[in-house]
Design a protein around this motif. Structure first.
Motif, mmCIF file in Angstrom:
data_model
loop_
_atom_site.group_PDB
_atom_site.id
_atom_site.type_symbol
_atom_site.label_atom_id
_atom_site.label_comp_id
_atom_site.label_asym_id
_atom_site.label_seq_id
_atom_site.Cartn_x
_atom_site.Cartn_y
_atom_site.Cartn_z
ATOM 1 N N GLN A 108 42.579 57.374 65.738
ATOM 2 C CA GLN A 108 42.591 55.915 65.825
ATOM 3 C C GLN A 108 41.188 55.354 65.639
ATOM 4 N N VAL A 109 40.205 55.992 66.281
ATOM 5 C CA VAL A 109 38.829 55.505 66.168
ATOM 6 C C VAL A 109 38.295 55.711 64.758
ATOM 7 N N ARG A 110 38.738 56.774 64.081
ATOM 8 C CA ARG A 110 38.295 57.009 62.710
ATOM 9 C C ARG A 110 38.709 55.855 61.801
ATOM 10 N N ARG A 145 46.057 48.631 61.226
ATOM 11 C CA ARG A 145 46.589 48.448 59.874
ATOM 12 C C ARG A 145 46.561 46.966 59.479
ATOM 13 N N LYS A 146 46.932 46.100 60.415
ATOM 14 C CA LYS A 146 46.897 44.674 60.123
ATOM 15 C C LYS A 146 45.470 44.210 59.844
ATOM 16 N N ALA A 147 44.516 44.715 60.617
ATOM 17 C CA ALA A 147 43.121 44.349 60.375
ATOM 18 C C ALA A 147 42.652 44.840 59.010
ATOM 19 N N SER A 148 43.068 46.044 58.599
ATOM 20 C CA SER A 148 42.684 46.572 57.291
ATOM 21 C C SER A 148 43.284 45.731 56.159
ATOM 22 N N VAL A 149 44.550 45.362 56.297
ATOM 23 C CA VAL A 149 45.188 44.523 55.278
ATOM 24 C C VAL A 149 44.496 43.169 55.204
ATOM 25 N N ALA A 150 44.161 42.577 56.362
ATOM 26 C CA ALA A 150 43.466 41.293 56.370
ATOM 27 C C ALA A 150 42.091 41.408 55.730
ATOM 28 N N PHE A 151 41.391 42.525 55.963
ATOM 29 C CA PHE A 151 40.081 42.712 55.337
ATOM 30 C C PHE A 151 40.204 42.827 53.818
ATOM 31 N N ASN A 152 41.196 43.575 53.345
ATOM 32 C CA ASN A 152 41.382 43.701 51.894
ATOM 33 C C ASN A 152 41.676 42.340 51.256
ATOM 34 N N ALA A 185 34.963 49.357 59.818
ATOM 35 C CA ALA A 185 33.618 48.829 60.073
ATOM 36 C C ALA A 185 32.656 49.210 58.956
ATOM 37 N N ARG A 186 32.758 50.442 58.455
ATOM 38 C CA ARG A 186 31.873 50.880 57.366
ATOM 39 C C ARG A 186 32.149 50.088 56.084
ATOM 40 N N ALA A 187 33.423 49.858 55.785
ATOM 41 C CA ALA A 187 33.771 49.079 54.600
ATOM 42 C C ALA A 187 33.254 47.643 54.719
ATOM 43 N N ALA A 188 33.373 47.053 55.907
ATOM 44 C CA ALA A 188 32.870 45.689 56.102
ATOM 45 C C ALA A 188 31.360 45.647 55.960
ATOM 46 N N GLU A 189 30.654 46.679 56.477
ATOM 47 C CA GLU A 189 29.198 46.699 56.357
ATOM 48 C C GLU A 189 28.767 46.840 54.900
ATOM 49 N N LEU A 190 29.404 47.745 54.151
ATOM 50 C CA LEU A 190 29.053 47.923 52.744
ATOM 51 C C LEU A 190 29.359 46.672 51.933
ATOM 52 N N PHE A 191 30.471 46.017 52.246
ATOM 53 C CA PHE A 191 30.817 44.796 51.527
ATOM 54 C C PHE A 191 29.799 43.696 51.816
ATOM 55 N N GLY A 192 29.329 43.632 53.075
ATOM 56 C CA GLY A 192 28.321 42.631 53.407
ATOM 57 C C GLY A 192 26.990 42.906 52.748
ATOM 58 N N LEU A 193 26.675 44.195 52.466
ATOM 59 C CA LEU A 193 25.430 44.545 51.794
ATOM 60 C C LEU A 193 25.548 44.468 50.278
ATOM 61 N N GLY A 194 26.704 44.075 49.773
ATOM 62 C CA GLY A 194 26.886 43.979 48.336
ATOM 63 C C GLY A 194 27.281 45.270 47.672
ATOM 64 N N ARG A 195 27.468 46.332 48.442
ATOM 65 C CA ARG A 195 27.890 47.614 47.866
ATOM 66 C C ARG A 195 29.409 47.681 47.918
ATOM 67 N N ASP A 196 30.025 46.921 47.057
ATOM 68 C CA ASP A 196 31.479 46.777 47.094
ATOM 69 C C ASP A 196 32.154 48.113 46.830
#
Length: 465
Positions: free
Chosen positions: A206-208, A238-245, A214-225
């Motif tokens: 679950q934590v993974r 899962r809902k949070a991941s879908v909302a982020f996408n 969190a890693r995807a959000a950080e990379l997206f914020g740094l422009g490393r899409d």
């Protein structure tokens, strides 16, 4: 008296607040900081408490009752044997009593006539078990006794001082010791550990999923899409991941649309300016006195057009940003060499200071970082005669320094100079440092001004390593 009570009333809340803060700080130091550690702790503490309660109930009640009953049975058997030996004092009767009781009770009894008991009590080794036996012997037998738990392997030797000698009783330890105690403890500990490992495995999964989000959000914020993350884990994750996408797609569409619109604006603005430049270039420069009189005005208008183009390019660069560029690994020394060469071409004194380590590199958008460095050194060139570039690696970041020997910047203005159009009061568009700050922030870094070692200003850029 009234003053003391008032001061005491005022002091009490402060003392309570200080105690509460101290407890909070202590809890923060003891408790794990990671989500996985706290989840494991939440699962482990109730499990450990349940096993401890079970062990206490079993060992503290059932085992102690069994131990007392076994000890009482042994003490009663020895007491009855002593009574019979006292009632029938003949050697034949004594021999028969010892053999019969030993055979029926599973004991080995020997009467050593004429001997005396050297020690009393018990060589305490097992805790409640031998304490129960010593206590029951003292209550049932009126003569001194000694319980030896160490003399024979897996056996207990009980010595009783009688008027005619010492009665030795040898019994198997399992007659008194409840053997399954260690087995129960091992079973309780092993089952708790197994359940804890299973819970840790599920919690880690679950934590993974949260860490990947969190890693995807950080990379997206740094422009490393990156590619869209795959929803996994619990339903909420899962809902949070879908909302982020979905958010990522909307932001990418917005940036693409803005870039397209700005490209059209750039084209629409440059077209009339180009026509004006061509018209002014084709204006007759000789043959008429009036044309000769207009030559200075034409030159001024061409200069205004060039300045307008420069301003429009600056505005568009500020609005457009550098988000569409793909990040790559860049050597810091290569960036420095390009900037120093460009400064030397226009007659500025510039050099590279220290780069530690020499192969220091960062990950980012190369053209955008070159633009940052060029904007900063160009700003320094207008206010100083000497410029020095240096860099070093920190724990998790890279520090880049641009020093000059100019007049510096007052501490009160060190933040405001990065605002749009603020530095334009002294010439230029006033967007160079604002563009630099936006690009650095887009890389997840920080840029600021401070006093420099050369006597002027130092621009300090901090970027993720």
């Amino acid at each position: 008296m009234g003053t003391e009570s008032a001061s005491g009333a005022e002091y009490a809340p402060g003392a309570s607040t200080g105690w509460r803060r101290w407890r909070v700080r202590l809890a923060r130091r003891i408790l794990p900081r990671s989500l996985l550690g706290r989840m494991l702790l939440i699962g482990f503490i109730p499990l450990l408490a349940t096993q401890a309660i079970s062990l206490e109930l079993f060992y503290g009640n059932y085992l102690q009752i069994v131990s007392r009953r076994l000890s009482n049975d042994m003490a009663t058997t020895i007491s009855m044997t002593l009574d019979m030996l006292e009632r029938y004092p003949s050697d034949t009767d004594r021999k028969w009593i010892l053999e019969d009781v030993g055979r029926r009770a599973g004991l080995v009894m020997t009467l050593r006539e004429g001997e005396s008991l050297q020690r009393r009590g018990s060589n305490h080794v097992l805790g409640p078990i031998d304490e129960d036996l010593a206590r029951d012997l003292q209550a049932s037998v009126r003569w001194p006794t000694f319980v030896d738990w160490k003399k024979a392997h897996r056996r207990v030797v009980i010595l009783v001082q009688t008027p005619i000698g010492v009665l030795q009783v040898v019994a198997l330890r399992k007659r008194l010791d409840v053997a399954p105690v260690w087995l129960f403890v091992a079973w309780a500990s092993g089952s708790a550990l197994l359940l804890f490992l299973i819970a840790a495995l599920f919690m880690r999964n679950q934590v993974r999923a949260i860490r990947r989000l969190a890693r995807a959000a950080e990379l997206f914020g740094l422009g490393r899409d990156t590619v869209p993350i795959v929803p996994e884990g619990a339903q909420e994750i899962r809902k949070a991941s879908v909302a982020f996408n979905r958010m990522r797609d909307r932001i990418n569409r917005f940036v693409e649309q803005r870039t397209t619109v700005l490209a059209g604006v750039s084209h629409d603005l440059r077209t009339p300016l180009t026509r004006l430049r061509l018209s002014l270039a084709m204006f007759p420069r000789s043959g008429m006195v009036q044309a000769e009189d207009l030559q200075p005005d034409i030159a001024d208008m061409i200069g205004d057009i060039v300045e307008m183009e420069h301003m429009i390019e600056g505005y568009l660069s500020f609005a457009r940003g550098e988000g569409a560029e793909t990040p790559s690994v860049i050597r810091v020394e290569d960036l420095f060499e390009e900037s120093v060469a460009a400064l030397r071409r226009v007659g500025a004194r510039a050099r590279i200071g220290f780069v530690n380590p020499p192969d220091l590199s960062i990950t980012g958008r190369s053209n955008a970082l070159r633009r940052v460095l060029n904007n900063v050194v160009e700003n320094a060139r207008h206010h100083a005669t000497r410029i020095e570039l240096s860099a070093e690696r920190g724990r998790k970041q890279v520090f880049v320094y641009i020093d000059d020997d100019g007049c510096g910047v007052e501490e009160a203005r060190r933040e405001s100079v990065f605002r749009a159009f603020e530095s334009g009061k002294e010439g230029g568009t006033g967007l160079g440092l604002a563009i630099a700050r936006d690009i650095i922030h887009a890389h997840g870094g920080h840029i600021g001004l401070e006093a420099g070692p050369l006597g002027g200003a130092r621009v300090r850029i901090e970027l993720p390593a």
